[in-house]
Design an enzyme around this catalytic site. Sequence first.
Site, PDB file in Angstrom:
ATOM      1  N   HIS A 127       1.172   1.957   2.615  1.00 44.82           N
ATOM      2  CA  HIS A 127       1.901   3.405   1.870  1.00 44.82           C
ATOM      3  C   HIS A 127       2.669   3.985   2.805  1.00 44.82           C
ATOM      4  CE1 HIS A 127      -2.444   4.604   3.844  1.00 44.82           C
ATOM      5  NE2 HIS A 127      -1.578   5.452   3.910  1.00 44.82           N
ATOM      6  N   ASP A 157      -3.096  -2.672   0.203  1.00 42.97           N
ATOM      7  CA  ASP A 157      -2.877  -1.448   1.227  1.00 42.97           C
ATOM      8  C   ASP A 157      -2.025  -1.790   3.187  1.00 42.97           C
ATOM      9  OD1 ASP A 157      -1.308   0.727   1.411  1.00 42.97           O
ATOM     10  OD2 ASP A 157      -3.327   1.982   1.542  1.00 42.97           O
ATOM     11  N   SER A 232      -3.053   6.931   9.097  1.00 44.84           N
ATOM     12  CA  SER A 232      -3.234   5.113   8.237  1.00 44.84           C
ATOM     13  C   SER A 232      -2.457   4.385   9.437  1.00 44.84           C
ATOM     14  CB  SER A 232      -2.051   6.210   7.338  1.00 44.84           C
ATOM     15  OG  SER A 232      -2.961   6.391   6.025  1.00 44.84           O
TER      16      SER A 232
END
Length: 486
Positions: A127, A157, A232
């Site tokens: 993402h 992901d 992230s």
Amino acid sequence: MPRSPFPLALSAAAAFLLAAAPAPAQMMKSPDAAPSRAVPQGRSEVQLSFAPVVKRAAPSVVNVYASHVEKRSGARASAMEEFMRRFFGEDGRGRGSPGSMPGERAQKSLGSGVIVDESGLVITNNHVIDNMNEVRVALADRREFEASIVLRDPRTDLAVIKIKSPAGIVPMPFGDSDHLEVGDFVMAIGNPFGVGQTVTQGIVSALARTQVGSSDYQFFIQTDAAINPGNSGGALVDLQGQLVGINTAIYSQSGGSHGIGFAVPASMVKAVVETAKNGATTVRRPWLGARVQSVTPDIAESMGLDRPTGVLVASLQSKSPAEEAGLKRGDLILSVDGQSVDDPEAFGYRFALKGISGQTKFGILRGTGRSTVAIKLGPAPETRPRDVLKVRTRSPFLGATLINTSPAVAEEMQVDFPTEGVAVQAVDDGSIANRAGLQKGDLIVAINGVPISTTKDLDRVTRNTLNSWEVSINRGGEVLTSVFGG
């Protein structure tokens, strides 16, 4: 308002992923003995610093700057720039895209990544780079490199990018996430809120967390090390300076850290990296050809178990590895290569790690007898051409993309392999198909009473102009029939 997990990239779109609250579970241990641990023996041991670990690990953690630059030319660019000047007063650049050149529109995302190979491979979250076409990475020593996108794996992901012309980079070694225990010290290293590389410390709060919602493989490490948007793709590191997870989501009401963060275990990360090392651009996973379900307390009692454990074989596909190995409906799968599984999420995770060659062994319970079954590993087969169809004629399917089904397509779309119908692969926002309620994964089985077996069948039927359309759709195993106007 319930709390929800948030992916941690900083994005101009500020789109956060919502999902249900995590449900407790316990990660199954490797059959190998875990290394021994001891309680600190005195004040001096308690006051030890994490600085040596940080010095070892931090050079491998990078900041990832991703952007999607859309070039426009001629009158269209001039008109758009004039529009942006009038409404935003930003010299035609528009909000969320500072630094764009005239005639360009840019979306930007900021996250973290970890160097995992001396060739320049960097692991991050999918993402972070989703829909992006330009990537740069910045090292802890402030050097910057251009990077290319090597592999995207939305199902975990995770994504792999590669630094162009790497020099003097330091890869981080992988740790053994299967040997982590609740209470182990860990550190999160990343770039929260875009302020620069930051280190936070905490413990492993739980293992094998499910229903986090940021990937198809629900098997996360939970930590209370503070992680925030921008973390992230950053590293979850053990006290040996080894990578034990990739920070992926937080459980928060506000989007900030509430001491509940989730990381993809290093075992899955390593499998994705190995795929990239072998030159593949997509991750192929083994196909079982069986649907499994959870064991409820009532089922456990009926099978003479003292507690719910394992996964129950609910159905089998013809000529699948499961059927060929002799699995039967009602068998209870207790382990994968000796590693116990307690629910479908744990089973799916363990099986996905096995690759697409060789074999793996399931420990099963059939009736009162226990045995071992060898399962041949291989990818789901492409049993017929996909013949992708984008419907452009006026019908309830206008704006939908359809595809012939096969075990490979069903595996990719995470649906049970159907015996009839064609699958909806995508639906354009705002299209007639979208307004008609079609969804990705729907199976079109009949139109006006005519069975639909292939996309050619659907194309032939939808070429006619009709006043009404009776459409039968298989959605999640239930066939729904609706009538639409022409």
